[in-house]
Write a protein that holds these residues in place. Structure first.
Motif, PDB file in Angstrom:
ATOM      1  N   LYS A 107      11.740 -62.522  77.751  1.00 34.33           N
ATOM      2  CA  LYS A 107      10.461 -62.095  77.191  1.00 34.33           C
ATOM      3  C   LYS A 107      10.393 -60.601  76.877  1.00 34.33           C
ATOM      4  O   LYS A 107       9.441 -60.148  76.247  1.00 34.33           O
ATOM      5  CB  LYS A 107       9.335 -62.460  78.163  1.00 34.33           C
ATOM      6  N   PHE A 108      11.413 -59.834  77.326  1.00 35.49           N
ATOM      7  CA  PHE A 108      11.349 -58.382  77.154  1.00 35.49           C
ATOM      8  C   PHE A 108      12.673 -57.785  76.703  1.00 35.49           C
ATOM      9  O   PHE A 108      13.741 -58.239  77.095  1.00 35.49           O
ATOM     10  CB  PHE A 108      10.968 -57.713  78.490  1.00 35.49           C
ATOM     11  N   SER A 109      12.548 -56.739  75.910  1.00 34.71           N
ATOM     12  CA  SER A 109      13.654 -55.828  75.654  1.00 34.71           C
ATOM     13  C   SER A 109      13.335 -54.598  76.490  1.00 34.71           C
ATOM     14  O   SER A 109      12.215 -54.081  76.437  1.00 34.71           O
ATOM     15  CB  SER A 109      13.724 -55.474  74.166  1.00 34.71           C
ATOM     16  N   CYS A 110      14.299 -54.146  77.290  1.00 32.14           N
ATOM     17  CA  CYS A 110      13.995 -53.131  78.308  1.00 32.14           C
ATOM     18  C   CYS A 110      14.828 -51.866  78.128  1.00 32.14           C
ATOM     19  O   CYS A 110      16.033 -51.935  77.892  1.00 32.14           O
ATOM     20  CB  CYS A 110      14.276 -53.692  79.694  1.00 32.14           C
ATOM     21  N   PHE A 111      14.160 -50.735  78.310  1.00 33.42           N
ATOM     22  CA  PHE A 111      14.808 -49.425  78.321  1.00 33.42           C
ATOM     23  C   PHE A 111      14.865 -48.971  79.770  1.00 33.42           C
ATOM     24  O   PHE A 111      13.851 -48.979  80.469  1.00 33.42           O
ATOM     25  CB  PHE A 111      14.000 -48.439  77.477  1.00 33.42           C
ATOM     26  N   VAL A 112      16.037 -48.568  80.230  1.00 35.19           N
ATOM     27  CA  VAL A 112      16.215 -48.206  81.635  1.00 35.19           C
ATOM     28  C   VAL A 112      15.815 -46.745  81.865  1.00 35.19           C
ATOM     29  O   VAL A 112      16.450 -45.832  81.328  1.00 35.19           O
ATOM     30  CB  VAL A 112      17.673 -48.439  82.093  1.00 35.19           C
ATOM     31  N   LEU A 113      14.750 -46.546  82.635  1.00 36.86           N
ATOM     32  CA  LEU A 113      14.333 -45.191  83.029  1.00 36.86           C
ATOM     33  C   LEU A 113      15.157 -44.707  84.210  1.00 36.86           C
ATOM     34  O   LEU A 113      15.548 -43.540  84.278  1.00 36.86           O
ATOM     35  CB  LEU A 113      12.846 -45.167  83.408  1.00 36.86           C
ATOM     36  N   SER A 114      15.399 -45.601  85.165  1.00 35.18           N
ATOM     37  CA  SER A 114      16.244 -45.274  86.311  1.00 35.18           C
ATOM     38  C   SER A 114      16.840 -46.559  86.844  1.00 35.18           C
ATOM     39  O   SER A 114      16.276 -47.642  86.675  1.00 35.18           O
ATOM     40  CB  SER A 114      15.432 -44.571  87.404  1.00 35.18           C
ATOM     41  N   ILE A 150      15.252 -62.406  70.617  1.00 31.70           N
ATOM     42  CA  ILE A 150      14.963 -62.474  69.177  1.00 31.70           C
ATOM     43  C   ILE A 150      14.516 -63.873  68.762  1.00 31.70           C
ATOM     44  O   ILE A 150      13.593 -64.024  67.969  1.00 31.70           O
ATOM     45  CB  ILE A 150      16.196 -62.013  68.353  1.00 31.70           C
ATOM     46  N   THR A 151      15.160 -64.898  69.313  1.00 32.33           N
ATOM     47  CA  THR A 151      14.841 -66.276  68.903  1.00 32.33           C
ATOM     48  C   THR A 151      13.809 -66.943  69.807  1.00 32.33           C
ATOM     49  O   THR A 151      13.324 -68.021  69.478  1.00 32.33           O
ATOM     50  CB  THR A 151      16.117 -67.143  68.901  1.00 32.33           C
ATOM     51  N   GLN A 152      13.502 -66.301  70.944  1.00 29.60           N
ATOM     52  CA  GLN A 152      12.580 -66.864  71.940  1.00 29.60           C
ATOM     53  C   GLN A 152      13.025 -68.272  72.359  1.00 29.60           C
ATOM     54  O   GLN A 152      12.227 -69.202  72.431  1.00 29.60           O
ATOM     55  CB  GLN A 152      11.126 -66.831  71.428  1.00 29.60           C
TER      56      GLN A 152
END
Length: 194
Positions: free
Chosen positions: A47-54, A87-89
């Motif tokens: 459900k998510f595309s994630c950017f790693v902060l830490s 992308i395709t869920q």
């Protein structure tokens, strides 16, 4: 919540106005995960595309015999997601698990679509990072075909020195597609060559 690392990362690709930053901040979620927690599991929809902060994550496939095959690691300023599922869920092929306590900026599928409509330059931004990820994936496939296990390890060590310090050797071996015993043999051989 501070998404400063994300904004700095985005500034390498696009310039956001202060209003656009405020809108972006209103749409995203920052979530903390504990070491060992899953962000997505095989069979669930990503459900998510994630950017790693830490923190640090691994993306892996679990085969029918319970053997883990690691595709990638993600650390600060990197992205993590089962892109095909996102992308395709449709159900995920991969698991994403935290190897350390981690903090992630999370973009849901619907939110990304909203962001594209409201801030069109974000569509260009996400296209560029997906293109980079695709190229990196293609190059990794070529390395797997063309380099010896030793050369693949040397490449990994040179390209990702920060990752090697943070993860167990058996995971590096899985990423390289070799046993941990064979990786130990390669490392011993490299020490003798010095």
């Amino acid at each position: 919540m501070t998404i400063e690392p994300l904004l700095k990362y985005m500034s390498n690709y696009i310039d956001l106005t202060s209003d656009e930053v405020v809108f972006l901040e209103s749409k995203i979620t920052v979530r903390k995960y504990l070491k060992g927690q899953y962000i997505v599991q095989q069979g669930d929809i990503c459900k998510f595309s994630c950017f790693v902060l830490s923190g640090c994550t691994k993306t892996f496939y679990m085969d029918g015999e319970g053997q883990e095959h690691i595709l990638m690691f993600s650390i600060e300023d990197w992205w993590t997601s089962d892109m095909g599922s996102f992308i395709t869920q449709t159900p995920a092929d991969f698991n994403i698990q935290c190897l350390e306590n981690s903090e992630l900026v999370m973009f849901s599928y619907d939110i990304i679509e909203d962001l594209y409509r409201e801030i069109p330059k974000l569509e260009r931004f996400f296209r560029q990072i997906i293109e980079k990820a695709f190229v990196a994936s293609q190059k990794r496939i070529v390395r797997n075909f063309s380099l010896s296990a030793k050369d693949q390890y040397l490449y990994f060590r040179d390209q990702y020195p920060l990752i090697e310090q943070r993860i167990p050797q058996y995971m590096i071996a899985s990423y390289l597609g070799i046993t941990k015993e064979f990786l130990s043999k390669i490392k011993s051989q490299l020490i003798l060559e010095q």
